[in-house]
Design an enzyme around this catalytic site. Structure first.
Site, short mmCIF file in Angstrom:
data_model
loop_
_atom_site.label_atom_id
_atom_site.label_comp_id
_atom_site.label_asym_id
_atom_site.label_seq_id
_atom_site.Cartn_x
_atom_site.Cartn_y
_atom_site.Cartn_z
N LYS A 76 40.60 36.59 46.00
CA LYS A 76 41.79 35.88 45.53
C LYS A 76 42.04 34.61 46.35
O LYS A 76 42.44 33.59 45.79
CB LYS A 76 43.02 36.80 45.55
CG LYS A 76 42.95 37.94 44.53
CD LYS A 76 42.95 37.44 43.09
CE LYS A 76 42.75 38.57 42.08
NZ LYS A 76 42.59 38.11 40.70
N GLN B 298 46.84 46.20 32.67
CA GLN B 298 48.27 46.46 32.88
C GLN B 298 49.12 45.25 32.46
O GLN B 298 50.13 45.41 31.79
CB GLN B 298 48.51 46.81 34.35
CG GLN B 298 49.84 47.53 34.56
CD GLN B 298 50.28 47.53 36.03
OE1 GLN B 298 49.59 47.00 36.90
NE2 GLN B 298 51.42 48.13 36.30
N TYR C 23 38.99 42.31 47.65
CA TYR C 23 39.85 41.79 46.57
C TYR C 23 40.65 40.58 47.07
O TYR C 23 40.69 39.53 46.42
CB TYR C 23 40.78 42.92 46.14
CG TYR C 23 41.85 42.57 45.15
CD1 TYR C 23 41.53 42.26 43.83
CD2 TYR C 23 43.19 42.59 45.51
CE1 TYR C 23 42.52 41.97 42.91
CE2 TYR C 23 44.18 42.30 44.59
CZ TYR C 23 43.84 42.00 43.29
OH TYR C 23 44.82 41.71 42.38
#
Ligand code: SER
Length: 316
Positions: A145, A14, A141
């Site tokens: 991070k 994206q 996730y």
């Protein structure tokens, strides 16, 4: 000016599919190398290499070949797909990052790392979440991070690596569909509104999350990479903010252009992740340190999305 050689990982995702053309415009097509993995779009026009970010030998060979001066490391599994494939998320997100930290620490390379609002969790302040606060994410996730950000900071402290990062909010764009994230609903709703006039949303209508139009995200990414190293005071990642709205507010903004839009709310397991993230974030550090400013608000972003998607589908 020293000529730049740039590597972009995740170039067809994206963010990458909008960042790569901007980098090509700025630095010349021949100076931007897209690192593809499995899916390479047929219409990609530029320098292409293929490889796996988790493979240090393969990546080192690329550095020997091109002598990169900047790396935009975007390749990552997002939050929803990460919950389905936690081991793969850990492997790609962290071993991928380690590859570039280790290669870049011995070279004169500026490294960009894409972090996320997913670093925050249910114990972080919900509104106007500060730059420095509790980081106890509950998604795999988010865990990757936070660990990644800490590694970036460590490599900066110990090796002097010039690594810079942004905690992106949900990104809204029309060129490339979002894939595997919790904030994907804010993109899907536009596609479905235009194609069918109807959308079934996987989070509740009062779900409120930080969001940003992709043009602003690309602008912020280039700004932080252009900034003087002295001005980068945060070597984890900067809160990167723009908008904040509920799905209901987004629905109403779209309905101004598509009055017949119907939205059904059928929350699924992604609601839990959405609920654990901030409603809005405080990005004053980015604004103060390197001049971050966003351009698009909810009405202008909505108008751009609808105009561009109608064009894309040949409906204008
Ligand atoms: N947009 C991302 C996701 O939803 C957040 O970084 O996973």
């Amino acid at each position: 000016m020293m000529s730049e050689k740039i590597l972009v990982t995740g170039p067809f995702g994206q963010i990458g599919s909008e960042l790569v053309p901007e980098l090509q415009k700025r630095y010349g097509k021949e100076n931007v190398v897209a690192l593809g993995h499995r899916h390479i779009p047929e219409d990609y026009d530029g320098v292409l290499e293929t490889g796996d970010v988790r493979n240090p030998e393969e990546m080192s060979k690329l550095f020997e070949k091109y002598e990169f001066t900047q790396v935009y490391h975007l390749a990552s599994l997002l939050s929803a797909v990460g919950e389905d494939k936690p081991e793969l998320a850990w492997d790609v997100n962290l071993n991928g990052l380690r590859t570039f930290l280790d290669i870049c620490k011995d070279r004169d390379v500026k490294l960009f790392w894409a972090s996320s609002i997913a670093v925050f969790g249910p114990t972080s302040p919900l509104d106007n979440t500060p730059q420095h606060t509790v980081l106890e994410p509950t998604s795999i996730y988010g865990i990757t991070k936070v660990a990644g950000e800490l590694l970036c900071q460590y490599y900066h402290e110990i090796y002097g690596l010039d690594v810079r990062g942004l905690r992106y909010p949900g990104l809204i764009s029309w060129k490339q569909e979002a894939g595997g994230g919790t904030t994907d609903y804010a993109v899907e709703i536009f596609y479905e509104a235009i194609k069918k006039g109807e959308y079934s949303c996987f989070v509740k209508e009062d779900t409120k999350l930080p969001m940003m139009y992709m043009d602003d995200a690309v602008k912020g990414t280039l700004m932080i990479m252009d900034a003087d190293p002295e001005d980068i005071k945060v070597r984890m990642s900067y809160n990167h903010g723009a908008l904040s709205f509920t799905v209901k507010e987004l629905e109403e903004a779209i309905r101004k252009h598509i009055p017949e839009l119907k939205v059904h709310y059928e929350p699924d397991k992604r609601q839990k992740t959405a609920d654990s993230w901030p409603d809005s974030i405080d990005d004053s550090a980015a604004r103060k340190d390197w001049g971050w400013e966003h351009k698009y608000d909810l009405p202008t972003m909505t108008e751009e999305m609808i105009k561009n998607l109608r064009k894309k589908f040949g409906m204008d």
